[in-house]
Design a protein around this motif. Structure first.
Motif, PDB file in Angstrom:
ATOM      1  N   ALA A  12       0.905  -1.183  -0.081  1.00  0.00           N
ATOM      2  CA  ALA A  12       0.108   0.023   0.072  1.00  0.00           C
ATOM      3  C   ALA A  12       0.776   1.109  -0.095  1.00  0.00           C
ATOM      4  O   ALA A  12       0.653   2.370  -0.913  1.00  0.00           O
ATOM      5  CB  ALA A  12      -0.790  -0.178   1.106  1.00  0.00           C
ATOM      6  N   ARG A  71      -8.493  -0.677   9.009  1.00  0.00           N
ATOM      7  CA  ARG A  71      -7.384  -0.090   9.057  1.00  0.00           C
ATOM      8  C   ARG A  71      -7.307   1.083  10.068  1.00  0.00           C
ATOM      9  O   ARG A  71      -6.190   1.173  11.130  1.00  0.00           O
ATOM     10  CB  ARG A  71      -6.773   0.293   7.818  1.00  0.00           C
ATOM     11  N   SER A  72      -8.508   1.905  10.114  1.00  0.00           N
ATOM     12  CA  SER A  72      -8.458   2.996  10.873  1.00  0.00           C
ATOM     13  C   SER A  72      -8.781   2.232  12.336  1.00  0.00           C
ATOM     14  O   SER A  72      -8.265   3.383  13.263  1.00  0.00           O
ATOM     15  CB  SER A  72      -9.611   3.884  10.634  1.00  0.00           C
ATOM     16  N   VAL A 110      -1.212   4.414  -1.261  1.00  0.00           N
ATOM     17  CA  VAL A 110      -2.486   4.201  -0.703  1.00  0.00           C
ATOM     18  C   VAL A 110      -2.212   4.982   0.767  1.00  0.00           C
ATOM     19  O   VAL A 110      -1.493   4.382   1.574  1.00  0.00           O
ATOM     20  CB  VAL A 110      -2.709   2.842  -0.613  1.00  0.00           C
ATOM     21  N   THR A 111      -3.023   5.902   0.977  1.00  0.00           N
ATOM     22  CA  THR A 111      -2.839   6.688   2.475  1.00  0.00           C
ATOM     23  C   THR A 111      -3.772   5.648   3.591  1.00  0.00           C
ATOM     24  O   THR A 111      -4.481   5.031   3.285  1.00  0.00           O
ATOM     25  CB  THR A 111      -3.347   8.160   2.439  1.00  0.00           C
ATOM     26  N   ARG A 112      -3.293   6.037   4.691  1.00  0.00           N
ATOM     27  CA  ARG A 112      -3.804   5.124   5.869  1.00  0.00           C
ATOM     28  C   ARG A 112      -5.495   5.319   5.978  1.00  0.00           C
ATOM     29  O   ARG A 112      -6.072   4.419   6.351  1.00  0.00           O
ATOM     30  CB  ARG A 112      -3.062   5.606   7.068  1.00  0.00           C
ATOM     31  N   ASP A 113      -5.927   6.565   5.419  1.00  0.00           N
ATOM     32  CA  ASP A 113      -7.252   6.619   5.633  1.00  0.00           C
ATOM     33  C   ASP A 113      -7.983   6.200   4.484  1.00  0.00           C
ATOM     34  O   ASP A 113      -9.194   6.386   4.588  1.00  0.00           O
ATOM     35  CB  ASP A 113      -7.786   8.145   5.754  1.00  0.00           C
ATOM     36  N   ALA A 114      -7.332   5.285   3.386  1.00  0.00           N
ATOM     37  CA  ALA A 114      -8.185   4.982   2.602  1.00  0.00           C
ATOM     38  C   ALA A 114      -8.837   3.552   2.822  1.00  0.00           C
ATOM     39  O   ALA A 114      -7.949   2.549   2.413  1.00  0.00           O
ATOM     40  CB  ALA A 114      -7.404   4.681   1.408  1.00  0.00           C
ATOM     41  N   GLU A 115      -9.654   3.390   3.850  1.00  0.00           N
ATOM     42  CA  GLU A 115      -9.851   2.127   4.650  1.00  0.00           C
ATOM     43  C   GLU A 115     -10.310   1.207   3.461  1.00  0.00           C
ATOM     44  O   GLU A 115     -10.012   0.059   3.389  1.00  0.00           O
ATOM     45  CB  GLU A 115     -11.158   2.543   5.241  1.00  0.00           C
ATOM     46  N   GLU A 116     -11.266   1.341   2.432  1.00  0.00           N
ATOM     47  CA  GLU A 116     -11.690   0.411   1.500  1.00  0.00           C
ATOM     48  C   GLU A 116     -10.469  -0.124   0.779  1.00  0.00           C
ATOM     49  O   GLU A 116     -10.663  -1.609   0.450  1.00  0.00           O
ATOM     50  CB  GLU A 116     -12.926   0.942   0.599  1.00  0.00           C
ATOM     51  N   LEU A 117      -9.420   0.666   0.405  1.00  0.00           N
ATOM     52  CA  LEU A 117      -8.702   0.224  -0.816  1.00  0.00           C
ATOM     53  C   LEU A 117      -7.695  -0.834   0.118  1.00  0.00           C
ATOM     54  O   LEU A 117      -7.255  -1.825  -0.284  1.00  0.00           O
ATOM     55  CB  LEU A 117      -7.461   1.515  -0.994  1.00  0.00           C
ATOM     56  N   HIS A 118      -7.452  -0.503   1.465  1.00  0.00           N
ATOM     57  CA  HIS A 118      -6.747  -1.382   2.365  1.00  0.00           C
ATOM     58  C   HIS A 118      -7.404  -2.749   2.249  1.00  0.00           C
ATOM     59  O   HIS A 118      -6.688  -3.758   2.127  1.00  0.00           O
ATOM     60  CB  HIS A 118      -6.177  -0.903   3.589  1.00  0.00           C
TER      61      HIS A 118
END
Length: 250
Positions: A41, A229-230, A46-54
């Motif tokens: 990621a 992730r969050s 992919v930033t940490r707040d991109a919950e769905e992508l993670h």
């Protein structure tokens, strides 16, 4: 026949966190799926707040790891300043003026946390990823490109553990996981010619029989199935373990 994205990870230090409670932060002998997909990621930006992508990365990619060199365990003693929660939060929400760790530590006299943190020294791994479905939202080629030119800095478990060699990603078509691992030839090879071991551990998920071509020695469960992730929540994931012999035996 399926495509595998195979790449290597080598660093003087790495840390692969298990469930951590209290002052002891131990490490596994091999990377968790969560750690490797976190690295992916970062490389993709992919930033940490991109919950769905993670979450999607975990759903669409299968994972395997060949432990080429286990290294040795290093235990490091830490003292860490941490803010008193009541100084920076109200009713579970961060106060609006708290935007950085500096703000947290200036909020009042901080506490000190003591911990022992484990690392693996001089370890080396070869990782294989594959797509679980043909309509995955990202291709192995996209991931391979990102590993060669990462968007964010990548590291092995902790920011103090940078890579010491290029990851040298390669997409290999193979009938089995074992075939893909044996066919991998990184640009700057770290293994196994430089070590004496002849038998190596491999950890992988979901592939069995002819799809893996590696006898299962045991099956374990890991708390590294990403749920959020969050909220830093993880579920159980099944993992196979087996051994393969050195390519020098071929």
């Amino acid at each position: 026949m399926r495509d595998f994205l195979v790449f290597q990870l080598y660093s003087p230090l790495a840390s692969w966190g298990e469930v951590a409670v209290g002052e002891i932060r131990s490490t596994l002998s091999h990377p968790t799926k969560t750690a490797v997909l976190g690295l992916i990621a970062s490389a993709l930006g992919v930033t940490r707040d991109a919950e769905e992508l993670h979450r999607q990365l975990h759903l669409v990619l299968g994972y395997a790891c060949w432990v080429v060199r286990k290294g040795e365990t290093l235990r490091d003693y830490h003292t860490v300043q941490t803010p008193i929660r009541g100084n920076v939060e109200k009713r579970g929400e961060m106060l609006p003026w708290v935007r950085s760790r500096r703000d947290e530590l200036l909020a009042g006299r901080p506490n000190t946390i003591l911990s022992d943190r484990e690392y693996r020294m001089d370890e080396a791994y070869v990782v294989a990823l594959w797509q679980r479905s043909a309509d995955a939202f990202i291709s192995l080629g996209d991931i391979s490109d990102a590993l060669q030119r990462p968007t964010f800095v990548v590291f092995l478990g902790r920011k103090s553990c940078p890579l010491a060699l290029p990851m040298s990603p390669s997409i290999i078509g193979s009938h089995s996981l074992l075939g893909a691992l044996r066919a991998y030839r990184p640009d700057q090879i770290i293994v196994p010619e430089t070590i004496d071991d002849r038998v190596f551990e491999v950890y992988w998920e979901e592939l069995t029989g002819e799809d893996a071509e590696i006898p299962v020695s045991w099956e374990a469960t890991r708390y590294d199935l990403l749920l959020s992730r969050s909220r830093w929540q993880f579920g159980l994931r099944s993992e196979y373990a087996g051994t393969i012999e050195s390519k020098q035996e071929d």
